[in-house]
Design an enzyme around this catalytic site. Structure first.
Site, PDB file in Angstrom:
ATOM      1  N   CYS A  10       0.865  -1.188   0.000  1.00 52.49           N
ATOM      2  CA  CYS A  10       0.000   0.000   0.000  1.00 52.49           C
ATOM      3  C   CYS A  10       0.900   1.236   0.000  1.00 52.49           C
ATOM      4  CB  CYS A  10      -0.968  -0.020   1.179  1.00 52.49           C
ATOM      5  SG  CYS A  10      -0.188   0.003   2.817  1.00 52.49           S
ATOM      6  N   ARG A  47      -3.338  -0.690   5.379  1.00 55.18           N
ATOM      7  CA  ARG A  47      -3.899  -1.790   4.586  1.00 55.18           C
ATOM      8  C   ARG A  47      -2.952  -2.982   4.445  1.00 55.18           C
ATOM      9  NH1 ARG A  47      -5.189   2.069  -0.356  1.00 55.18           N
ATOM     10  NH2 ARG A  47      -3.335   3.034   0.587  1.00 55.18           N
ATOM     11  N   ASP A  67      -8.260   3.672   0.907  1.00 57.05           N
ATOM     12  CA  ASP A  67      -7.328   4.137   1.941  1.00 57.05           C
ATOM     13  C   ASP A  67      -8.136   4.583   3.164  1.00 57.05           C
ATOM     14  OD1 ASP A  67      -5.555   5.488   3.522  1.00 57.05           O
ATOM     15  OD2 ASP A  67      -4.710   6.714   1.917  1.00 57.05           O
TER      16      ASP A  67
HETATM   17  P1  4NP Z   1      -1.821   2.772   4.043  1.00 53.47           P
HETATM   18  O1  4NP Z   1      -2.562   4.074   4.611  1.00 53.47           O
HETATM   19  O2  4NP Z   1      -1.270   3.161   2.694  1.00 53.47           O
HETATM   20  O3  4NP Z   1      -2.929   1.777   3.939  1.00 53.47           O
HETATM   21  O4  4NP Z   1      -0.754   2.408   5.044  1.00 53.47           O
HETATM   22  C1  4NP Z   1      -1.984   5.322   4.718  1.00 53.47           C
HETATM   23  C2  4NP Z   1      -1.129   5.609   5.749  1.00 53.47           C
HETATM   24  C3  4NP Z   1      -0.601   6.878   5.877  1.00 53.47           C
HETATM   25  C4  4NP Z   1      -0.931   7.863   4.963  1.00 53.47           C
HETATM   26  C5  4NP Z   1      -1.796   7.583   3.918  1.00 53.47           C
HETATM   27  C6  4NP Z   1      -2.317   6.297   3.789  1.00 53.47           C
HETATM   28  N1  4NP Z   1      -0.410   9.163   5.096  1.00 53.47           N
HETATM   29  O5  4NP Z   1      -0.796  10.057   4.323  1.00 53.47           O
HETATM   30  O6  4NP Z   1       0.421   9.409   6.001  1.00 53.47           O
END
Ligand code: 4NP
Length: 150
Positions: free
Chosen positions: A3, A9, A117
């Site tokens: 991700c 995720r 997300d």
């Molecule tokens: P992930 O979710 O890609 O599922 O781990 C996110 C975690 C952090 C951020 C965005 C999505 N962020 O903008 O910091």
């Protein structure tokens, strides 16, 4: 499992698939396409929804996807099309490019759906994410069992 941050995720996807595939000779890992959260544990909301479902992901630590991952792993699953595009940038051969797939296509083939997300939303988003990942990982497990003739 890949991700953006490797804190919401993909740690869940790693934990779910690993828990379903303990009987299979596979290595399950996860990473992010961004460097923002390197070294951090999973988001507490991911840890919680995993725990509720009997899966412990608390010891995972975020890392950034590397070019060598494309060589080392046979299958790379992206959570959404942005990650998919960014993963492909690390692939230098046709062989490596063919390893990259959208995870939800395992459950709903060719629909190119995204695991949304959940980072900026509430707890419900993590429940939806868990359910989507569980469906996809169950389908993937069934496919791998056939491949390994288990
Ligand atoms: P992930 O979710 O890609 O599922 O781990 C996110 C975690 C952090 C951020 C965005 C999505 N962020 O903008 O910091």
């Amino acid at each position: 499992m890949v991700c953006l941050g490797n804190i919401c995720r993909s740690p869940l996807a790693e934990g779910i698939l690993a828990s379903k595939c303990e009987h299979l000779p596979i290595v399950v890992d996860s990473a992010g396409t961004s460097a923002h959260h390197i070294g951090e544990g999973p988001d507490h909301r991911s840890v919680h929804i995993a725990t509720v479902n009997g899966i412990d992901i608390a010891d995972q630590r975020a890392r950034k996807l590397m070019k060598s991952d494309l060589e080392d792993f046979d299958l790379i699953f992206a959570m959404d099309s942005d990650n998919y595009t960014n993963i492909l940038k690390l692939a230098s051969t046709e062989l490596d490019r063919n390893k990259v797939h959208l995870l939800l296509n395992e459950f709903t083939p060719e629909q190119n759906k995204a695991v949304p997300d959940p980072y900026f939303g509430g707890d419900q988003g993590f429940e939806i994410v868990f359910s989507l990942l569980d469906d996809a990982c169950e389908a993937l497990k069934n496919k791998l069992e056939k491949e390994f003739d288990v």
